[in-house]
Design a protein around this motif. Structure first.
Motif, PDB file in Angstrom:
ATOM      1  N   MET A   1       0.846  -1.171   0.000  1.00 47.11           N
ATOM      2  CA  MET A   1       0.000   0.000   0.000  1.00 47.11           C
ATOM      3  C   MET A   1       0.899   1.245   0.000  1.00 47.11           C
ATOM      4  SD  MET A   1      -2.947   1.190   2.713  1.00 47.11           S
ATOM      5  CE  MET A   1      -3.778  -0.355   2.611  1.00 47.11           C
ATOM      6  N   THR A   2       0.547   2.210  -0.823  1.00 47.09           N
ATOM      7  CA  THR A   2       1.369   3.408  -0.926  1.00 47.09           C
ATOM      8  C   THR A   2       1.206   4.299   0.305  1.00 47.09           C
ATOM      9  OG1 THR A   2      -0.342   4.712  -2.007  1.00 47.09           O
ATOM     10  CG2 THR A   2       1.108   3.389  -3.441  1.00 47.09           C
ATOM     11  N   GLU A   3       2.163   5.177   0.500  1.00 46.34           N
ATOM     12  CA  GLU A   3       2.115   6.114   1.629  1.00 46.34           C
ATOM     13  C   GLU A   3       0.899   7.031   1.517  1.00 46.34           C
ATOM     14  OE1 GLU A   3       3.212   7.371   5.270  1.00 46.34           O
ATOM     15  OE2 GLU A   3       4.121   5.738   4.144  1.00 46.34           O
ATOM     16  N   LYS A   4       0.561   7.433   0.305  1.00 40.73           N
ATOM     17  CA  LYS A   4      -0.608   8.294   0.099  1.00 40.73           C
ATOM     18  C   LYS A   4      -1.884   7.599   0.556  1.00 40.73           C
ATOM     19  CE  LYS A   4      -1.067  10.110  -3.967  1.00 40.73           C
ATOM     20  NZ  LYS A   4      -0.990  10.540  -5.379  1.00 40.73           N
ATOM     21  N   LYS A   5      -2.029   6.312   0.220  1.00 41.91           N
ATOM     22  CA  LYS A   5      -3.218   5.567   0.624  1.00 41.91           C
ATOM     23  C   LYS A   5      -3.269   5.402   2.139  1.00 41.91           C
ATOM     24  CE  LYS A   5      -4.792   2.761  -3.207  1.00 41.91           C
ATOM     25  NZ  LYS A   5      -4.992   1.399  -3.708  1.00 41.91           N
ATOM     26  N   LYS A   6      -2.108   5.146   2.736  1.00 42.96           N
ATOM     27  CA  LYS A   6      -2.058   5.006   4.195  1.00 42.96           C
ATOM     28  C   LYS A   6      -2.508   6.295   4.871  1.00 42.96           C
ATOM     29  CE  LYS A   6       1.676   1.627   4.373  1.00 42.96           C
ATOM     30  NZ  LYS A   6       3.067   1.379   4.768  1.00 42.96           N
ATOM     31  N   LEU A   7      -2.030   7.435   4.355  1.00 43.92           N
ATOM     32  CA  LEU A   7      -2.439   8.723   4.924  1.00 43.92           C
ATOM     33  C   LEU A   7      -3.942   8.940   4.765  1.00 43.92           C
ATOM     34  CD1 LEU A   7       0.449  11.136   3.845  1.00 43.92           C
ATOM     35  CD2 LEU A   7      -0.158  10.462   6.163  1.00 43.92           C
ATOM     36  N   LEU A   8      -4.483   8.565   3.623  1.00 46.04           N
ATOM     37  CA  LEU A   8      -5.915   8.730   3.397  1.00 46.04           C
ATOM     38  C   LEU A   8      -6.724   7.878   4.368  1.00 46.04           C
ATOM     39  CD1 LEU A   8      -8.330   9.844   1.852  1.00 46.04           C
ATOM     40  CD2 LEU A   8      -8.010   7.997   0.182  1.00 46.04           C
ATOM     41  N   LEU A   9      -6.362   6.605   4.491  1.00 45.19           N
ATOM     42  CA  LEU A   9      -7.098   5.711   5.392  1.00 45.19           C
ATOM     43  C   LEU A   9      -6.977   6.156   6.852  1.00 45.19           C
ATOM     44  CD1 LEU A   9      -6.317   2.246   3.772  1.00 45.19           C
ATOM     45  CD2 LEU A   9      -8.429   3.580   3.644  1.00 45.19           C
ATOM     46  N   LYS A  10      -5.798   6.579   7.230  1.00 47.26           N
ATOM     47  CA  LYS A  10      -5.587   7.082   8.593  1.00 47.26           C
ATOM     48  C   LYS A  10      -6.435   8.333   8.816  1.00 47.26           C
ATOM     49  CE  LYS A  10      -1.609   7.922  11.600  1.00 47.26           C
ATOM     50  NZ  LYS A  10      -0.148   8.088  11.622  1.00 47.26           N
ATOM     51  N   GLY A  11      -6.471   9.212   7.829  1.00 55.11           N
ATOM     52  CA  GLY A  11      -7.260  10.431   7.937  1.00 55.11           C
ATOM     53  C   GLY A  11      -8.748  10.144   8.049  1.00 55.11           C
ATOM     54  N   ILE A  12      -9.241   9.201   7.270  1.00 54.26           N
ATOM     55  CA  ILE A  12     -10.656   8.835   7.348  1.00 54.26           C
ATOM     56  C   ILE A  12     -10.982   8.280   8.731  1.00 54.26           C
ATOM     57  CG2 ILE A  12     -12.393   7.204   6.485  1.00 54.26           C
ATOM     58  CD1 ILE A  12     -11.092   7.584   3.687  1.00 54.26           C
ATOM     59  N   ALA A  13     -10.079   7.449   9.259  1.00 60.87           N
ATOM     60  CA  ALA A  13     -10.294   6.896  10.600  1.00 60.87           C
ATOM     61  C   ALA A  13     -10.339   8.002  11.651  1.00 60.87           C
ATOM     62  CB  ALA A  13      -9.189   5.890  10.927  1.00 60.87           C
ATOM     63  N   TYR A  14      -9.413   8.964  11.555  1.00 66.23           N
ATOM     64  CA  TYR A  14      -9.405  10.081  12.504  1.00 66.23           C
ATOM     65  C   TYR A  14     -10.663  10.940  12.358  1.00 66.23           C
ATOM     66  CZ  TYR A  14      -4.574   9.244  13.990  1.00 66.23           C
ATOM     67  OH  TYR A  14      -3.423   8.715  14.513  1.00 66.23           O
ATOM     68  N   ASP A  15     -11.134  11.141  11.139  1.00 62.63           N
ATOM     69  CA  ASP A  15     -12.375  11.891  10.945  1.00 62.63           C
ATOM     70  C   ASP A  15     -13.552  11.185  11.603  1.00 62.63           C
ATOM     71  OD1 ASP A  15     -11.382  14.116   9.565  1.00 62.63           O
ATOM     72  OD2 ASP A  15     -11.532  13.105   7.626  1.00 62.63           O
ATOM     73  N   LEU A  16     -13.603   9.861  11.461  1.00 61.75           N
ATOM     74  CA  LEU A  16     -14.690   9.100  12.087  1.00 61.75           C
ATOM     75  C   LEU A  16     -14.628   9.190  13.608  1.00 61.75           C
ATOM     76  CD1 LEU A  16     -14.785   5.969   9.750  1.00 61.75           C
ATOM     77  CD2 LEU A  16     -16.470   7.823   9.900  1.00 61.75           C
ATOM     78  N   VAL A  17     -13.421   9.095  14.163  1.00 62.04           N
ATOM     79  CA  VAL A  17     -13.274   9.221  15.617  1.00 62.04           C
ATOM     80  C   VAL A  17     -13.727  10.607  16.068  1.00 62.04           C
ATOM     81  CG1 VAL A  17     -11.595   9.327  17.505  1.00 62.04           C
ATOM     82  CG2 VAL A  17     -11.446   7.500  15.818  1.00 62.04           C
ATOM     83  N   GLY A  18     -13.381  11.628  15.286  1.00 58.68           N
ATOM     84  CA  GLY A  18     -13.783  12.987  15.633  1.00 58.68           C
ATOM     85  C   GLY A  18     -15.285  13.185  15.620  1.00 58.68           C
ATOM     86  N   MET A  19     -15.995  12.381  14.833  1.00 55.12           N
ATOM     87  CA  MET A  19     -17.448  12.488  14.751  1.00 55.12           C
ATOM     88  C   MET A  19     -18.160  11.682  15.837  1.00 55.12           C
ATOM     89  SD  MET A  19     -18.013  12.273  10.670  1.00 55.12           S
ATOM     90  CE  MET A  19     -17.062  13.288   9.556  1.00 55.12           C
TER      91      MET A  19
END
Length: 100
Positions: A1-19
């Motif tokens: 998995m590319t670094e860009k994809k990892k950042l995206l998935l991590k960001g989506i997870a953090y957004d969900l936690v924030g909600m």
């Protein structure tokens, strides 16, 4: 998995936690008080430099502001850095000599 994809998935997870604070109506603001500094520090780690610092401040303020938790700041930052702001590459002109 590319670094860009990892950042995206991590960001989506953090957004969900924030909600998650919407799930606990009475406790939500207290969760946001704890989450806001953590989210800001993660944002600056994920995106070093000026962009990460600005995004860290934005996510901090967004998490502390009532009603703004629905904004997916991490995902929007990823889109800004990797999609909208992506530098356009100029075509390279290659000069060649014809040798007979």
């Amino acid at each position: 998995m590319t670094e860009k994809k990892k950042l995206l998935l991590k960001g989506i997870a953090y957004d969900l936690v924030g909600m998650v604070s919407y799930v606990f109506p009475g406790v939500g603001p207290f969760i946001d008080i704890i989450w806001a500094p953590f989210a800001a520090s993660q944002m600056t780690k994920m995106y070093p430099g000026k962009q990460g610092k600005i995004a860290g401040v934005v996510v901090f303020l967004e998490e502390l502001s009532p009603g703004l938790d629905v904004i997916p700041t991490f995902t929007l930052t990823w889109l800004y850095i990797f999609v909208w702001k992506r530098e356009k590459t100029k075509p390279h002109i290659i000069e060649a000599e014809i040798v007979e």
